[in-house]
Design a protein around this motif. Structure first.
Motif, PDB file in Angstrom:
ATOM      1  N   THR A  58      18.233 -15.291  24.912  1.00 18.83           N
ATOM      2  CA  THR A  58      17.265 -15.346  23.816  1.00 18.83           C
ATOM      3  C   THR A  58      17.643 -14.449  22.649  1.00 18.83           C
ATOM      4  N   ASP A  59      18.741 -13.701  22.786  1.00 17.90           N
ATOM      5  CA  ASP A  59      19.257 -12.871  21.698  1.00 17.90           C
ATOM      6  C   ASP A  59      20.769 -13.089  21.645  1.00 17.90           C
ATOM      7  N   TRP A  60      21.238 -13.620  20.521  1.00 19.23           N
ATOM      8  CA  TRP A  60      22.653 -13.983  20.437  1.00 19.23           C
ATOM      9  C   TRP A  60      23.555 -12.775  20.656  1.00 19.23           C
ATOM     10  N   SER A  61      23.163 -11.621  20.166  1.00 15.45           N
ATOM     11  CA  SER A  61      24.024 -10.449  20.226  1.00 15.45           C
ATOM     12  C   SER A  61      24.239  -9.931  21.638  1.00 15.45           C
ATOM     13  N   THR A  62      23.364 -10.270  22.563  1.00 16.41           N
ATOM     14  CA  THR A  62      23.495  -9.795  23.946  1.00 16.41           C
ATOM     15  C   THR A  62      23.618 -10.933  24.951  1.00 16.41           C
ATOM     16  N   GLY A  63      23.744 -12.157  24.486  1.00 12.80           N
ATOM     17  CA  GLY A  63      23.763 -13.307  25.377  1.00 12.80           C
ATOM     18  C   GLY A  63      25.042 -13.446  26.185  1.00 12.80           C
ATOM     19  N   ALA A  64      24.965 -14.250  27.246  1.00 13.42           N
ATOM     20  CA  ALA A  64      26.099 -14.500  28.127  1.00 13.42           C
ATOM     21  C   ALA A  64      27.120 -15.396  27.440  1.00 13.42           C
ATOM     22  N   THR A  65      28.382 -15.222  27.808  1.00  9.81           N
ATOM     23  CA  THR A  65      29.479 -15.975  27.201  1.00  9.81           C
ATOM     24  C   THR A  65      30.175 -16.903  28.187  1.00  9.81           C
ATOM     25  N   ALA A  66      29.645 -17.022  29.409  1.00 10.14           N
ATOM     26  CA  ALA A  66      30.269 -17.884  30.412  1.00 10.14           C
ATOM     27  C   ALA A  66      29.208 -18.582  31.236  1.00 10.14           C
ATOM     28  N   THR A  67      29.541 -19.775  31.698  1.00 10.35           N
ATOM     29  CA  THR A  67      28.639 -20.522  32.573  1.00 10.35           C
ATOM     30  C   THR A  67      28.657 -19.924  33.974  1.00 10.35           C
ATOM     31  N   THR A  68      27.728 -20.385  34.805  1.00 11.73           N
ATOM     32  CA  THR A  68      27.667 -19.905  36.202  1.00 11.73           C
ATOM     33  C   THR A  68      27.865 -21.021  37.218  1.00 11.73           C
ATOM     34  N   VAL A  69      27.747 -22.271  36.763  1.00 10.35           N
ATOM     35  CA  VAL A  69      27.883 -23.416  37.670  1.00 10.35           C
ATOM     36  C   VAL A  69      28.585 -24.541  36.914  1.00 10.35           C
ATOM     37  N   ALA A  70      29.388 -25.325  37.624  1.00 10.27           N
ATOM     38  CA  ALA A  70      29.957 -26.549  37.066  1.00 10.27           C
ATOM     39  C   ALA A  70      29.589 -27.707  37.991  1.00 10.27           C
ATOM     40  N   ALA A  71      29.200 -28.835  37.406  1.00 11.41           N
ATOM     41  CA  ALA A  71      28.855 -30.010  38.207  1.00 11.41           C
ATOM     42  C   ALA A  71      28.997 -31.253  37.352  1.00 11.41           C
ATOM     43  N   GLY A  72      29.204 -32.385  38.028  1.00  8.97           N
ATOM     44  CA  GLY A  72      29.371 -33.644  37.324  1.00  8.97           C
ATOM     45  C   GLY A  72      28.382 -34.685  37.784  1.00  8.97           C
ATOM     46  N   THR A  73      28.607 -35.905  37.327  1.00 10.61           N
ATOM     47  CA  THR A  73      27.684 -37.004  37.608  1.00 10.61           C
ATOM     48  C   THR A  73      28.229 -37.969  38.646  1.00 10.61           C
ATOM     49  N   SER A  74      29.433 -37.668  39.181  1.00 11.89           N
ATOM     50  CA  SER A  74      29.993 -38.539  40.220  1.00 11.89           C
ATOM     51  C   SER A  74      31.050 -37.785  41.015  1.00 11.89           C
ATOM     52  N   GLY A  75      31.373 -38.303  42.200  1.00 13.11           N
ATOM     53  CA  GLY A  75      32.478 -37.780  42.994  1.00 13.11           C
ATOM     54  C   GLY A  75      32.274 -36.362  43.487  1.00 13.11           C
ATOM     55  N   THR A  76      33.401 -35.715  43.786  1.00 12.46           N
ATOM     56  CA  THR A  76      33.364 -34.337  44.274  1.00 12.46           C
ATOM     57  C   THR A  76      32.764 -33.425  43.210  1.00 12.46           C
ATOM     58  N   GLY A  77      31.840 -32.571  43.662  1.00 13.64           N
ATOM     59  CA  GLY A  77      31.204 -31.663  42.712  1.00 13.64           C
ATOM     60  C   GLY A  77      30.023 -32.257  41.982  1.00 13.64           C
ATOM     61  N   ILE A  78      29.475 -33.354  42.489  1.00 11.45           N
ATOM     62  CA  ILE A  78      28.298 -33.952  41.850  1.00 11.45           C
ATOM     63  C   ILE A  78      27.138 -32.972  41.886  1.00 11.45           C
ATOM     64  N   VAL A  79      26.285 -33.012  40.871  1.00 15.76           N
ATOM     65  CA  VAL A  79      25.197 -32.053  40.744  1.00 15.76           C
ATOM     66  C   VAL A  79      24.278 -32.097  41.963  1.00 15.76           C
ATOM     67  N   GLY A  80      23.922 -30.886  42.434  1.00 18.84           N
ATOM     68  CA  GLY A  80      23.023 -30.778  43.568  1.00 18.84           C
ATOM     69  C   GLY A  80      21.757 -30.024  43.200  1.00 18.84           C
ATOM     70  N   THR A  81      21.491 -28.896  43.894  1.00 18.80           N
ATOM     71  CA  THR A  81      20.243 -28.168  43.686  1.00 18.80           C
ATOM     72  C   THR A  81      20.459 -26.739  43.184  1.00 18.80           C
ATOM     73  N   THR A  82      21.701 -26.315  43.022  1.00 17.74           N
ATOM     74  CA  THR A  82      21.973 -24.938  42.626  1.00 17.74           C
ATOM     75  C   THR A  82      21.485 -24.679  41.205  1.00 17.74           C
ATOM     76  N   GLY A  83      20.723 -23.601  41.039  1.00 18.11           N
ATOM     77  CA  GLY A  83      20.247 -23.247  39.707  1.00 18.11           C
ATOM     78  C   GLY A  83      21.282 -22.442  38.948  1.00 18.11           C
ATOM     79  N   GLY A  84      21.333 -22.627  37.622  1.00 18.29           N
ATOM     80  CA  GLY A  84      22.265 -21.831  36.834  1.00 18.29           C
ATOM     81  C   GLY A  84      22.479 -22.360  35.435  1.00 18.29           C
TER      82      GLY A  84
END
Length: 371
Positions: A58-84
């Motif tokens: 909520t504040d650009w100057s202190t915000g995160a610069t990296a994601t915490t989860v990667a997921a797709g819409t098909s195949g291996t790594g399809i989105v599940g229930t992990t929050g992030g």
């Protein structure tokens, strides 16, 4: 995510969730030309470094610069229930180059969550409006309603609402349906009435919020971003000059000197203000005072200012290399008429005494003085 144009992406050395590895607001130097970001350059990592002009928080100057989860819409790594904070993929997450940023909340990763963007106005113009387009994308269903709300502002938290950028996703029948490809909802928002000065930073914020909770969330993202700035040249004043030396004797105003002054793209009148010891007028033999005003019309003003040392300018003061007249107008950089480096002087007047009779002598004298 299908925009073929790709901006260069600056990758940080470290990709650590929640940490800022440096700040780099987007420098926009050309008005009327779209600057875009499709996030396709962030790669496939679950801890992908996002483009350096973006932040999660909520504040650009202190915000995160990296994601915490990667997921797709098909195949291996399809989105599940992990929050992030998600590095979304259209397709298989390990190979798809079609990416987006967004969220999926849970009991351990609560809403609201925000995505932010920052730019610096380097167009040389005062930005009066911005047009922003993007796509909201839906990757997974959820039985809870979720909303995107859109904000902008000059502070790093961007608190001014622009409701035309909002999007509501009503509750679904389940929390398991994956959209392949993700369902897209395009947005286009023009924000007017702005006054972003050259060199100033401005911020945008998208906030993802679950209705009365965070579980049973919908997986949503932001993609295919574009921003275009519009503006006008800033007010400017012409008339800075150095005068010839002013000389006079106390009790008499100096010879006046004239200077042409003008302003362009003005939003207010042009004012010439005399500094200590000086006075100004619009004609050589006009009425002198502390300031004169040149009325702007259609953003322009021009005229002649006459300046001189006042009759009562202090003889003991130095008038070398100082500001004689300040030229100002709201929003414009001031211009000054300065005095010569040397030669400016107010001489002391020679005392005189004239007595016509003893009775007219200066108060405080006695008849004994005349004996």
């Amino acid at each position: 995510m299908r925009n073929p144009f790709r901006l260069p992406v600056i990758l940080a050395v470290l990709a650590i969730s929640g940490a800022t590895t440096g700040q780099s607001q987007q420098s926009i130097s050309t008005a009327g030309s779209a600057v875009t970001e499709n996030f396709n350059g962030i790669g496939t990592s679950s801890t992908a470094t996002i483009p350096s002009t973006w932040r999660m928080g909520t504040d650009w100057s202190t915000g995160a610069t990296a994601t915490t989860v990667a997921a797709g819409t098909s195949g291996t790594g399809i989105v599940g229930t992990t929050g992030g904070f998600y590095n979304w993929a259209d397709g298989v997450t390990g190979s798809s180059t079609d990416r987006a940023l967004g969220f999926l909340t849970s009991s351990g990763y609560s809403s609201p969550r925000s995505l932010m963007y920052a730019f610096v106005n380097n167009t040389g113009l005062i930005v009066t409006s911005i047009t922003v387009t993007w796509n909201y994308e839906k990757y997974r269903s959820g039985t809870r309603q979720f909303d995107w709300t859109f904000f902008h502002g000059s502070s790093a938290s961007a608190t001014t609402a622009a409701t035309s950028g909002n999007q509501t996703y009503g509750a679904d029948a389940n929390s398991t349906t994956v959209s392949n490809p993700p369902a897209s909802s395009p947005k286009s928002v023009t924000i007017t009435g702005l006054s972003i000065a050259p060199g100033a930073t401005y911020y945008l914020r998208w906030t993802y919020t679950g209705l009365s909770g965070s579980t049973n969330a919908q997986g949503l993202g932001v993609d295919d971003f574009s921003i275009t700035l519009s503006g006008a040249p800033p007010p400017s004043i012409t008339g800075a000059a150095t005068a010839a030396a002013f000389t006079t004797t106390y009790g008499t105003a100096s010879t006046a000197q004239s200077f042409s002054v003008s302003g362009s793209n003005l939003t207010a009148d042009l004012v010439a203000t005399a500094q200590t010891g000086f006075e100004v007028a619009t004609t050589e033999n006009g009425t002198y005072g502390t300031s004169v005003t040149f009325t702007q019309s259609g953003g322009s003003a021009n005229g002649t200012v006459w300046v001189r040392l006042r009759a009562n300018a202090t003889a003991a003061s130095s008038y070398d290399n100082i500001t004689a007249v300040a030229l100002t107008s709201t929003g414009a950089t001031a211009a000054n008429i300065t005095t010569a480096a040397t030669g400016n002087a107010v001489s002391k007047a020679t005392p005189t005494l004239s007595i016509t009779s003893a009775s007219s002598a200066t108060a405080g004298a006695s008849y004994r003085d005349w004996e």
